[in-house]
Scaffold this motif. Structure first.
Motif, PDB file in Angstrom:
ATOM      1  N   LYS A   1      33.964  11.318 115.884  1.00  0.00           N
ATOM      2  CA  LYS A   1      35.079  10.493 116.357  1.00  0.00           C
ATOM      3  C   LYS A   1      35.345  10.732 117.838  1.00  0.00           C
ATOM      4  CE  LYS A   1      37.751  10.175 112.039  1.00  0.00           C
ATOM      5  NZ  LYS A   1      38.803  10.852 111.241  1.00  0.00           N
ATOM      6  N   THR A   2      35.226  11.980 118.270  1.00  0.00           N
ATOM      7  CA  THR A   2      35.554  12.323 119.650  1.00  0.00           C
ATOM      8  C   THR A   2      34.505  11.828 120.633  1.00  0.00           C
ATOM      9  OG1 THR A   2      36.710  14.298 118.855  1.00  0.00           O
ATOM     10  CG2 THR A   2      36.160  14.231 121.184  1.00  0.00           C
ATOM     11  N   THR A   3      33.240  11.906 120.250  1.00  0.00           N
ATOM     12  CA  THR A   3      32.153  11.569 121.172  1.00  0.00           C
ATOM     13  C   THR A   3      31.645  10.141 121.019  1.00  0.00           C
ATOM     14  OG1 THR A   3      30.442  12.339 119.630  1.00  0.00           O
ATOM     15  CG2 THR A   3      31.385  13.970 121.158  1.00  0.00           C
ATOM     16  N   GLY A   4      31.886   9.510 119.859  1.00  0.00           N
ATOM     17  CA  GLY A   4      31.325   8.198 119.600  1.00  0.00           C
ATOM     18  C   GLY A   4      29.886   8.232 119.146  1.00  0.00           C
ATOM     19  N   ARG A   5      29.344   9.427 118.906  1.00  0.00           N
ATOM     20  CA  ARG A   5      27.978   9.584 118.402  1.00  0.00           C
ATOM     21  C   ARG A   5      28.017  10.205 117.017  1.00  0.00           C
ATOM     22  NH1 ARG A   5      27.805  12.003 123.451  1.00  0.00           N
ATOM     23  NH2 ARG A   5      27.485  14.051 122.508  1.00  0.00           N
ATOM     24  N   PRO A   6      26.970  10.036 116.218  1.00  0.00           N
ATOM     25  CA  PRO A   6      26.995  10.613 114.866  1.00  0.00           C
ATOM     26  C   PRO A   6      27.172  12.129 114.893  1.00  0.00           C
ATOM     27  CG  PRO A   6      25.218   9.027 115.068  1.00  0.00           C
ATOM     28  CD  PRO A   6      25.756   9.228 116.455  1.00  0.00           C
ATOM     29  N   GLY A   7      28.019  12.631 113.997  1.00  0.00           N
ATOM     30  CA  GLY A   7      28.141  14.066 113.803  1.00  0.00           C
ATOM     31  C   GLY A   7      27.010  14.552 112.914  1.00  0.00           C
ATOM     32  N   VAL A   8      26.609  15.808 113.096  1.00  0.00           N
ATOM     33  CA  VAL A   8      25.490  16.367 112.333  1.00  0.00           C
ATOM     34  C   VAL A   8      25.886  17.726 111.773  1.00  0.00           C
ATOM     35  CG1 VAL A   8      23.104  17.183 112.429  1.00  0.00           C
ATOM     36  CG2 VAL A   8      23.776  15.145 113.710  1.00  0.00           C
ATOM     37  N   CYS A   9      25.588  17.910 110.505  1.00  0.00           N
ATOM     38  CA  CYS A   9      25.960  19.136 109.801  1.00  0.00           C
ATOM     39  C   CYS A   9      24.790  19.555 108.907  1.00  0.00           C
ATOM     40  CB  CYS A   9      27.214  18.880 108.974  1.00  0.00           C
ATOM     41  SG  CYS A   9      27.788  20.278 108.002  1.00  0.00           S
ATOM     42  N   PHE A  10      24.481  20.851 108.886  1.00  0.00           N
ATOM     43  CA  PHE A  10      23.471  21.406 107.989  1.00  0.00           C
ATOM     44  C   PHE A  10      24.141  22.387 107.033  1.00  0.00           C
ATOM     45  CE2 PHE A  10      20.700  19.869 111.289  1.00  0.00           C
ATOM     46  CZ  PHE A  10      19.490  19.583 110.651  1.00  0.00           C
ATOM     47  N   VAL A  11      23.897  22.195 105.741  1.00  0.00           N
ATOM     48  CA  VAL A  11      24.444  23.093 104.726  1.00  0.00           C
ATOM     49  C   VAL A  11      23.352  23.403 103.709  1.00  0.00           C
ATOM     50  CG1 VAL A  11      26.780  22.183 105.005  1.00  0.00           C
ATOM     51  CG2 VAL A  11      25.276  21.220 103.251  1.00  0.00           C
TER      52      VAL A  11
ATOM     53  N   ALA B   1      18.293   6.958 108.783  1.00  0.00           N
ATOM     54  CA  ALA B   1      19.575   7.637 108.601  1.00  0.00           C
ATOM     55  C   ALA B   1      20.521   7.353 109.762  1.00  0.00           C
ATOM     56  CB  ALA B   1      19.350   9.134 108.451  1.00  0.00           C
ATOM     57  N   PHE B   2      20.030   7.450 111.000  1.00  0.00           N
ATOM     58  CA  PHE B   2      20.885   7.185 112.160  1.00  0.00           C
ATOM     59  C   PHE B   2      21.311   5.717 112.202  1.00  0.00           C
ATOM     60  CE2 PHE B   2      19.339  11.242 113.865  1.00  0.00           C
ATOM     61  CZ  PHE B   2      20.483  11.715 114.484  1.00  0.00           C
ATOM     62  N   ALA B   3      20.371   4.800 111.928  1.00  0.00           N
ATOM     63  CA  ALA B   3      20.713   3.385 111.951  1.00  0.00           C
ATOM     64  C   ALA B   3      21.723   3.048 110.868  1.00  0.00           C
ATOM     65  CB  ALA B   3      19.448   2.544 111.784  1.00  0.00           C
ATOM     66  N   THR B   4      21.553   3.627 109.680  1.00  0.00           N
ATOM     67  CA  THR B   4      22.471   3.360 108.570  1.00  0.00           C
ATOM     68  C   THR B   4      23.862   3.900 108.867  1.00  0.00           C
ATOM     69  OG1 THR B   4      20.646   3.418 106.975  1.00  0.00           O
ATOM     70  CG2 THR B   4      22.871   3.744 106.111  1.00  0.00           C
ATOM     71  N   ALA B   5      23.934   5.108 109.422  1.00  0.00           N
ATOM     72  CA  ALA B   5      25.233   5.728 109.705  1.00  0.00           C
ATOM     73  C   ALA B   5      26.014   4.956 110.756  1.00  0.00           C
ATOM     74  CB  ALA B   5      25.035   7.171 110.161  1.00  0.00           C
ATOM     75  N   ARG B   6      25.322   4.322 111.692  1.00  0.00           N
ATOM     76  CA  ARG B   6      25.989   3.714 112.844  1.00  0.00           C
ATOM     77  C   ARG B   6      26.152   2.207 112.754  1.00  0.00           C
ATOM     78  NH1 ARG B   6      23.429   5.443 118.346  1.00  0.00           N
ATOM     79  NH2 ARG B   6      25.432   4.656 119.077  1.00  0.00           N
ATOM     80  N   SER B   7      25.421   1.540 111.892  1.00  0.00           N
ATOM     81  CA  SER B   7      25.424   0.080 111.858  1.00  0.00           C
ATOM     82  C   SER B   7      26.422  -0.455 110.837  1.00  0.00           C
ATOM     83  CB  SER B   7      24.028  -0.438 111.527  1.00  0.00           C
ATOM     84  OG  SER B   7      23.083  -0.022 112.506  1.00  0.00           O
ATOM     85  N   GLY B   8      26.906  -1.685 111.087  1.00  0.00           N
ATOM     86  CA  GLY B   8      27.858  -2.285 110.176  1.00  0.00           C
ATOM     87  C   GLY B   8      29.117  -1.431 110.066  1.00  0.00           C
TER      88      GLY B   8
END
Length: 544
Positions: free
Chosen positions: A66-76, A148-155
């Motif tokens: 939300k802060t950067t406007g780019r996808p966040g990334v998390c590894f668990v 994954a990146f296209a799906t997260a950011r599109s629509g």
């Protein structure tokens, strides 16, 4: 190229993250994805933030997006790690935030046998995310991560979860030769914009409600120009108050929990509603009562990036499938017509009622939370970030704090407790020059209070304001309403909040009177470490 010089799966993933603009990754480390950690060791341009619990990690990644406007990334890791991370994934789903969560999986040869900590990624996350899958072929990593990146950011933006079998990460593959994934956006047609102009020219009492994701500062400026050109009052959807300057003459208020009765009347009495980016969910429409289902009383123009959203719950007069960026770009240049006779009085009514609602209320007790929140609105710069989780204390924040700049609010529309602290940490790491202030109730804070250690470790000097009423106040309010005199399960025995914060290495102060707050807050701003201010409030006070 020899096999020894070819990248392994972990290295390929990190290179693909880099090519898609990722500069920070949040994690709780697990042995299931050690090749990724090793590759990050050699990637100084991607910062690694090690959190204390996977829920905190996924919330930080979501807030960072939300802060950067780019996808966040998390590894668990698998099993309990992925189950913990689901809290932040759910926030991303309901907030329409682009988020990629990678789950370290059991080796492919052990899958479907209930191996140690094995989890079915699709089953666990499938109903919440836009796409969930276990990757099976190291050669297809570029294809799958691009998707994954296209799906997260599109629509309608949202979360994606990918399972990474442990053995796949050690396998060698060919060098990466793809660029960043595309972002697919929709734009309104000229015919739709012409129809919108006709509706605006005819409307005596129009009202815009703005929300959703995909906004940026330029979008907001174009929205403001559109509203000014058409004398259009603007309300913000639940916890989307930074989409419009709360001190602008056309701002009508926030349609959220504890909504102003006057704003509810404006929504109900409008003859044209223009919903931009928002789904018009249950909180924004007061459980669907203000905008009827399926046929609204008002003429409804619904603009949303997901073609399935307009018409999903209500039948709009005009449906426009477009990103907010695409829509406001077209709307900013829409010619205005002569204003109908009632418009000036309508705009004046919206402004005066909103200004009256934002004046702090006076309640019993020595500590006036409304005065404190309003004082912060005057003391802090416009770009200060205010975050919160869930609880009745948020009613004061949303009502009395003026959100002036885009990106100044981080609050979960999912109503997730514990969100405020991880969100503030992410915001401070992304924008160290901006103050980051977290509001949390005593119950809300203790959901993720261990992330104070993360803040101390990475020098994220956030200010945490804990409103302590010794209870799960929101639940207690509803319990008192439905079962008067039968309070049960909602009282809390809390630790010493000041001592707890200091144990983590943060500064701390306790405030029991309104007059003590300003000095405590100035000390917090001047501190070279995270700082907690505990506000002791009368348990009987549950709303402004």
């Amino acid at each position: 190229m020899t096999a020894e010089n070819q990248p392994n799966g972990g290295q390929a993933i990190v290179e693909l993250l880099r090519r898609n603009g990722v500069d920070r990754v949040f994690t709780v480390p697990g042995e299931s994805f050690l090749p990724v950690l090793d590759a990050l060791h050699d990637a100084p341009d991607i910062a690694l933030v090690v959190c204390r619990q996977e829920g905190g990690a996924s919330m930080m990644a979501e807030a960072y997006a939300k802060t950067t406007g780019r996808p966040g990334v998390c590894f668990v890791t698998r099993g309990p790690g992925s189950a913990n991370a689901l809290a932040g994934v759910h926030v991303a789903a309901q907030d329409s935030t682009p988020l990629l969560v990678f789950v370290g999986q059991v080796p492919r040869g052990l899958q479907h046998r209930e191996a140690w900590q094995e989890v079915d990624v699709s089953a666990l996350f499938g109903s919440v995310v836009k796409w969930a899958a276990d990757l099976q072929d190291v050669a297809r990593l570029p294809e799958c991560l691009s998707r994954a990146f296209a799906t997260a950011r599109s629509g309608r933006q949202g979360p994606v979860v990918l399972g990474l079998p442990e053995d796949l990460l050690f396998e060698r593959t060919t060098p990466i030769d793809v660029g960043p994934a595309p972002v697919n956006q929709g734009y309104p047609s000229p015919q739709a914009m012409a129809q919108l102009r006709e509706l605006l020219c005819e409307a005596q009492r129009p009202l815009a409600i703005v929300g959703g994701s995909g906004w940026n500062a330029d979008c907001r400026a174009q929205l403001q120009a559109f509203a000014e050109a058409h004398a259009l009052p603007v309300a913000t959807a639940f916890r989307r108050q930074d989409r419009f300057d709360n001190q602008h003459p056309l701002y009508a208020g926030d349609a959220g929990l504890g909504m102003s009765p006057e704003l509810a009347k404006l929504i109900s009495e409008a003859d044209l509603l223009i919903a931009i980016g928002t789904r018009l969910g249950d909180i924004t429409t007061r459980h669907y009562e203000l905008v009827d289902v399926p046929k609204p009383r008002q003429r409804l123009v619904h603009i949303h990036p997901d073609p399935q959203e307009p018409g999903r719950v209500r039948v709009p007069t005009l449906a426009i499938c477009a990103s907010v960026d695409g829509f406001v770009d077209a709307a900013a240049g829409l010619p205005s017509g002569p204003l109908p006779s009632e418009r000036e009085a309508w705009v004046s009514r919206a402004r005066s009622k909103r200004e009256a609602w934002q004046r702090p209320t006076e309640l019993p007790g020595q500590l006036q939370l409304g005065e404190i929140v309003a004082w912060l609105g005057e003391r802090l710069p416009a770009d200060a970030v205010i975050s919160n989780g869930a609880g009745n204390y948020t009613l004061w924040v949303h009502r009395f704090y003026p959100f002036r700049a885009f990106g100044s609010q981080l609050a979960p529309t999912s109503g997730s407790m514990g969100y405020g602290l991880p969100a503030a940490i992410a915001a401070k790491l992304a924008r160290p020059d901006r103050p980051a202030v977290c509001f949390a109730g005593d119950g809300c804070f203790q959901m993720t209070c261990q992330e104070l250690a993360t803040a101390v470790q990475y020098g994220a000097n956030v200010i945490v304001i804990v409103v302590n009423n010794g209870s799960y106040g929101s639940i207690r309010m509803h319990q008192d309403k439905h079962y008067p005199g039968r309070r049960y399960g909602t009282d809390l025995v809390n630790p010493d909040m000041v001592a707890l914060a200091r144990a983590y290495g943060a500064g701390a102060a306790r405030v029991e009177h309104t007059t003590q707050f300003a000095q405590a807050f100035e000390q917090a701003l001047a501190a070279d470490r995270p700082y907690l201010i505990e506000l002791v409030i009368d348990p009987a006070i549950l709303r402004p």
